[in-house]
Design an enzyme around this catalytic site. Structure first.
Site, PDB file in Angstrom:
ATOM      1  N   HIS A   1      56.034  90.921  38.375  1.00  0.00           N
ATOM      2  CA  HIS A   1      56.331  91.916  39.414  1.00  0.00           C
ATOM      3  C   HIS A   1      57.640  91.634  40.157  1.00  0.00           C
ATOM      4  CE1 HIS A   1      51.964  93.616  39.845  1.00  0.00           C
ATOM      5  NE2 HIS A   1      52.321  93.410  38.590  1.00  0.00           N
TER       6      HIS A   1
ATOM      7  N   GLN B   1      57.238  88.181  33.238  1.00  0.00           N
ATOM      8  CA  GLN B   1      57.973  89.453  33.216  1.00  0.00           C
ATOM      9  C   GLN B   1      59.426  89.286  33.645  1.00  0.00           C
ATOM     10  OE1 GLN B   1      55.569  91.894  35.795  1.00  0.00           O
ATOM     11  NE2 GLN B   1      53.882  92.030  34.345  1.00  0.00           N
TER      12      GLN B   1
END
Ligand SMILES: [Ca+2]
Length: 423
Positions: A200, A135
């Site tokens: 995250h 991510q």
């Protein structure tokens, strides 16, 4: 009366015991579960009297997933979804310049200007290196309040550091012709770095009404209790001077062992951060696990509970933390989503094109894909509508200077879509 300062180790130990007993979450020196506002802070919302807004129970309105002339009708507005710009690689963050150009990040590590007619400019030179895995990558961008004279921009990204990868804040000056960043430097590394996992990062950055720089950091997924550790910058909201130093008056500044950058603790993957224009309060938007997405009203020293309490469950179906939704010393969200909406970025609508949407907070939904509109009164969330549901995952949403609503998506050829009012 001042409470005794808790050490970060004590906070971590309390977290480990949370499944079995009443948790004792991290607290700043001088704070109580419902108070703790530092003298030097500007006004922040007091939400202790609010009920948590219920989850959505209505029927989402859908669309074809294809931009074009079709009119989409929702409860308060009808609009067309048009394609403003295309050919972008995973657009993540965006901010309008005073001249109406849109400055957009691409997660693989590029920054581009998009002209007012949607023409996509070349990559801007001088962007710092990023770790574009999982991510991570080049994530958010915002402007200095005095951008018109300083040309200073702030970037949040996943960066390589000793020991692994971390959330990093950097700044630079956009050249007058918009082709390069000058004077790029790292302002803050959200240490410690983590060698495992590339998820995250949180990574939304914004100047608050007090002129301080607010940065959200994710828990980095592998080790949830990082969000409760006061000696760790993961899973936090940070409040900084614009050069990256801890802002004056931060709530944990006098807590032994705590990082002075910390403004609030106990957040999971806060990919959204925005200011309520009606109250000037800051709202954090948090991507939950299976359910349990949240909108939180930011207040100094608050503990938003992750992973002790949550309205979600883990991806394998198991309970998280205490298995409960509330605990003493942790704040309740203003709103949560169960089942999930998976919000990334969000912003309040301001503008003239959709008067009925003023006061609405829009969230860019990832899974299920769609757009969430929350109605607010003051700092209270009073209702929820889901629209453009089921087709397109949105990364971010922001109103433009023309009053149209702009949506970033990886789909439709890496696009910025635009909602334009239609009879
Ligand atoms: Ca929470």
């Amino acid at each position: 009366m001042r409470r005794p300062a808790r050490s970060a180790l004590a906070a971590a130990a309390a977290l480990l015991a949370a499944c079995a007993a009443e948790p004792a979450p991290a607290q700043p020196a001088g704070a109580t579960a419902t108070g703790g506002r530092a003298e030097s802070m500007p006004r922040f919302g007091d939400f202790s009297q609010f009920e948590v807004a219920p989850s959505f129970t209505g029927t989402p309105s859908t669309w074809s997933g294809r931009p074009g002339p079709d009119v989409v009708r929702t409860s308060l507005a009808s609009f067309r979804v048009t394609s403003f710009a295309t050919g972008l690689a995973r657009p993540w963050g965006a901010v309008f310049l005073p001249d109406g150009q849109l400055l957009v990040t691409e997660r693989p590590g590029r920054l581009r200007l998009i002209a007012r007619d949607g023409r996509v400019g070349p990559p801007i030179a001088g962007v710092p290196d990023v770790v574009a895995e999982g991510q991570g990558g080049l994530l958010d961008v915002t402007l200095a309040p005095d951008f018109a004279t300083t040309r200073e921009v702030f970037l949040c990204l996943a960066g390589a550091a000793q020991g692994g990868v971390l959330t990093r804040l950097a700044s630079g000056r956009l050249s007058p012709d918009g082709t390069r960043l000058d004077g790029v430097r790292t302002l803050l590394d959200a240490t410690p770095a983590q060698d495992r996992g590339r998820n995250h990062y949180g990574c939304r950055v914004l100047f608050g009404p007090d002129g301080k720089l607010y940065l959200t950091t994710g828990d980095r997924y592998i080790e949830k209790p990082r969000a409760q550790r006061l000696n760790d910058l993961a899973g936090k909201v940070l409040r900084l001077e614009r050069d990256g130093r801890p802002a004056a008056g931060n709530p944990y500044a006098n807590t032994p062992g705590a990082r002075p950058e910390i403004f609030a603790v106990g957040v999971r993957n806060p990919q959204g951060l925005t200011m309520n224009p009606a109250t000037r309060s800051l709202f954090e938007i948090e991507f939950g696990a299976r359910g349990g997405d949240e909108v939180n009203l930011l207040r100094p020293g608050a503990n938003y509970g992750w992973p002790i309490v949550t309205y979600g469950i883990d991806y394998d179906g198991s309970a998280i933390g205490s298995g409960r939704t509330a605990a003493p010393g942790t704040e309740q969200p203003l709103w949560y989503a169960t089942p999930a909406a998976s919000p990334s970025g969000g912003n309040f609508y301001v503008g003239d094109a959709f008067p009925a949407w003023r006061g609405s907070l829009f969230l860019a939904g990832q899974s299920p894909p769609g757009l969430v509109r929350l109605t607010t009164e003051g700092d209270r969330v009073t209702g929820e509508e889901r629209m453009l549901w089921g087709r397109t995952r949105f990364r971010h949403v922001l109103p433009g200077p023309d009053g149209f609503l702009y949506l970033l998506t990886d789909e439709n050829d890496g696009a910025i879509l635009r909602l334009e009012p239609a009879g």
